[in-house]
Design an enzyme around this catalytic site. Structure first.
Site, mmCIF file in Angstrom:
data_model
loop_
_atom_site.group_PDB
_atom_site.id
_atom_site.type_symbol
_atom_site.label_atom_id
_atom_site.label_comp_id
_atom_site.label_asym_id
_atom_site.label_seq_id
_atom_site.Cartn_x
_atom_site.Cartn_y
_atom_site.Cartn_z
ATOM 1 N N LYS A 116 0.835 -1.207 0.000
ATOM 2 C CA LYS A 116 0.000 0.000 0.000
ATOM 3 C C LYS A 116 0.869 1.255 0.000
ATOM 4 O O LYS A 116 0.687 2.149 -0.835
ATOM 5 C CB LYS A 116 -0.926 0.001 1.217
ATOM 6 C CG LYS A 116 -1.867 1.198 1.257
ATOM 7 C CD LYS A 116 -2.622 1.284 2.570
ATOM 8 C CE LYS A 116 -1.758 1.859 3.667
ATOM 9 N NZ LYS A 116 -2.499 2.159 4.917
ATOM 10 N N ASP B 127 -6.239 0.753 0.685
ATOM 11 C CA ASP B 127 -6.363 1.089 2.105
ATOM 12 C C ASP B 127 -7.759 0.682 2.583
ATOM 13 O O ASP B 127 -8.507 0.014 1.857
ATOM 14 C CB ASP B 127 -6.075 2.578 2.335
ATOM 15 C CG ASP B 127 -7.190 3.490 1.828
ATOM 16 O OD1 ASP B 127 -8.102 3.002 1.115
ATOM 17 O OD2 ASP B 127 -7.160 4.689 2.150
#
Length: 221
Positions: free
Chosen positions: A112, A130
């Site tokens: 991420k 996320d």
């Protein structure tokens, strides 16, 4: 749905303040379990004292912890910043690499964070899975239920739907929509521009007036 979200959020982009790839890398690591606004409040002072990997790798631990304390999990975040700064100095001459396989080897950096840095500092397309992104693609049923809880599988599944050039902006638009309308506990369904196509329509208030009261102009504080 993506086209309408693009029209709804023409200003969508990274909400972390940064001037260099290193600043974005650090800010993204710090954003775990807190908000972008809190990170943006802390980073000016942080980078004034330790502006680059060389300075941060040599930062006294206790001083760095004090600066990071308001962000929560400050000891773990201190470990990550000291570790990734040292790794950048030792392996990459103080420069942030522009490859996913290299970024994810740095302490505190997962896919991420790596995709945030690649997409926003280097213009290399990436999907940022996320909590907001994952929640929306699950509600939209863009991914199968059995893989929705796995960020890597979710990333690959969504990547197969959209052209690579769209990945970074798709991430921004979904995250903006998740922060402003498609909230986790009470989404503003009656004020949602993509409600017509959403399988989860009705999870939150469908009355336009009640829903409009839930719409925010930015992410949570």
């Amino acid at each position: 749905m993506h086209r309408v979200l693009a029209e709804t959020y023409p200003e969508a982009g990274c909400e972390l303040d940064f001037r260099t790839p290193f600043e974005l890398l650090v800010a993204t690591v710090l954003s775990a379990q807190t908000t972008d606004r809190r990170v943006n409040a802390a980073t000016p002072g942080l980078f004034a004292r330790w502006p680059d990997p060389y300075a941060m790798a040599a930062a006294p631990r206790l001083e760095l912890e004090q600066v990071l304390r308001p962000l929560g999990f400050f000891r773990a975040k201190t470990d990550s910043l000291l570790g990734l700064s040292a790794a950048l100095v030792e392996r990459y001459d103080g420069e942030v690499p522009d490859r996913l396989d290299a970024l994810v080897t740095l302490p505190g950096v997962g896919r991420k964070t790596a995709n945030v840095v690649l997409g926003n500092a280097f213009d290399v397309p990436g999907l940022t899975v996320d909590t907001h992104f994952a929640r929306l693609v699950r509600r939209f049923e863009w991914v199968e239920p059995q893989i929705a809880s796995d960020p890597v599988k979710t990333e690959h599944a969504v990547a197969a739907i959209f052209p690579r050039k769209e990945w970074t902006m798709l991430s921004h638009r979904l995250i903006w929509h998740g922060r402003r309308r498609c909230h986790a506990k009470k989404p503003a369904c009656g004020a949602c521009p993509v409600a017509h196509w959403c399988p989860a329509y009705g999870t939150g208030p469908t009355d336009p007036v009640l829903a409009a009261a839930l719409v925010t102009t930015q992410g949570p504080a």
